[in-house]
Design a protein around this motif. Structure first.
Motif, mmCIF file in Angstrom:
data_model
loop_
_atom_site.group_PDB
_atom_site.id
_atom_site.type_symbol
_atom_site.label_atom_id
_atom_site.label_comp_id
_atom_site.label_asym_id
_atom_site.label_seq_id
_atom_site.Cartn_x
_atom_site.Cartn_y
_atom_site.Cartn_z
ATOM 1 N N UNK A 34 0.807 -1.222 0.000
ATOM 2 C CA UNK A 34 0.000 0.000 0.000
ATOM 3 C C UNK A 34 0.842 1.275 0.000
ATOM 4 N N UNK A 35 2.139 1.149 0.036
ATOM 5 C CA UNK A 35 3.025 2.308 -0.008
ATOM 6 C C UNK A 35 3.579 2.463 -1.421
ATOM 7 N N UNK A 36 3.477 3.667 -1.989
ATOM 8 C CA UNK A 36 3.886 3.915 -3.370
ATOM 9 C C UNK A 36 5.351 3.553 -3.617
ATOM 10 N N UNK A 37 6.240 3.932 -2.708
ATOM 11 C CA UNK A 37 7.663 3.656 -2.912
ATOM 12 C C UNK A 37 7.942 2.161 -2.844
ATOM 13 N N UNK A 38 7.357 1.461 -1.867
ATOM 14 C CA UNK A 38 7.580 0.017 -1.783
ATOM 15 C C UNK A 38 7.017 -0.698 -3.005
ATOM 16 N N UNK A 39 5.862 -0.267 -3.468
ATOM 17 C CA UNK A 39 5.272 -0.866 -4.671
ATOM 18 C C UNK A 39 6.194 -0.642 -5.873
ATOM 19 N N UNK A 40 6.731 0.566 -5.994
ATOM 20 C CA UNK A 40 7.647 0.866 -7.098
ATOM 21 C C UNK A 40 8.933 0.043 -6.985
ATOM 22 N N UNK A 41 9.425 -0.143 -5.768
ATOM 23 C CA UNK A 41 10.622 -0.970 -5.572
ATOM 24 C C UNK A 41 10.368 -2.412 -5.989
ATOM 25 N N UNK A 42 9.238 -2.953 -5.575
ATOM 26 C CA UNK A 42 8.912 -4.331 -5.940
ATOM 27 C C UNK A 42 8.719 -4.465 -7.445
ATOM 28 N N UNK A 43 8.115 -3.456 -8.053
ATOM 29 C CA UNK A 43 7.950 -3.476 -9.516
ATOM 30 C C UNK A 43 9.321 -3.480 -10.203
ATOM 31 N N UNK A 44 10.219 -2.625 -9.746
ATOM 32 C CA UNK A 44 11.565 -2.577 -10.329
ATOM 33 C C UNK A 44 12.281 -3.913 -10.141
ATOM 34 N N UNK A 45 12.146 -4.512 -8.969
ATOM 35 C CA UNK A 45 12.799 -5.797 -8.717
ATOM 36 C C UNK A 45 12.148 -6.934 -9.501
#
Length: 119
Positions: A34-45
């Motif tokens: 639910x956190x934008x930065x964590x979601x973006x990190x997981x997407x990048x990974x």
């Protein structure tokens, strides 16, 4: 019943109703997403392994924030880290995490772009 038992038939077991332990863990994981930065990190990974510098550039967040988010994701078991010289290289723990991120972003894309929903 083991917490590692799979709910879907894709892993060779029969579908079953989730119990309290599965609901609690799913809520914990979704809370992290639910956190934008964590979601973006997981997407990048989801595209492959990366170090903090690469991830900082990919998500457009400050390095200390990225490091803190990665620590939370690692503690939750959603990412792993290995040392490569002096730097840590991060990766998703499994395809389930990638699938969750993909589905969340696909749903968001339908909402934002007006693409008709489907079953």
């Amino acid at each position: 019943m083991s917490a590692r038992m799979h709910l879907s038939g894709a892993h060779g077991s029969h579908p079953r109703d989730p119990g309290a332990e599965q609901f609690a863990r799913a809520a914990e994981v979704l809370g992290l997403l639910a956190d934008r930065t964590r979601l973006a990190l997981l997407h990048a990974l989801g595209k492959g392994e990366a170090d903090v510098t690469t991830l900082t550039d990919a998500v457009g967040a400050a390095r200390p924030a990225v490091s803190q988010h990665l620590a939370k994701l690692r503690l939750a078991g959603l990412v792993t880290a290995r040392k490569e010289g002096r730097r840590a290289v991060y990766a998703l723990t499994d395809g389930h995490v990638r699938g969750l991120v993909t589905e969340a972003l696909s749903h968001a894309d339908h909402e934002v772009s007006g693409i008709p929903r489907h079953d």
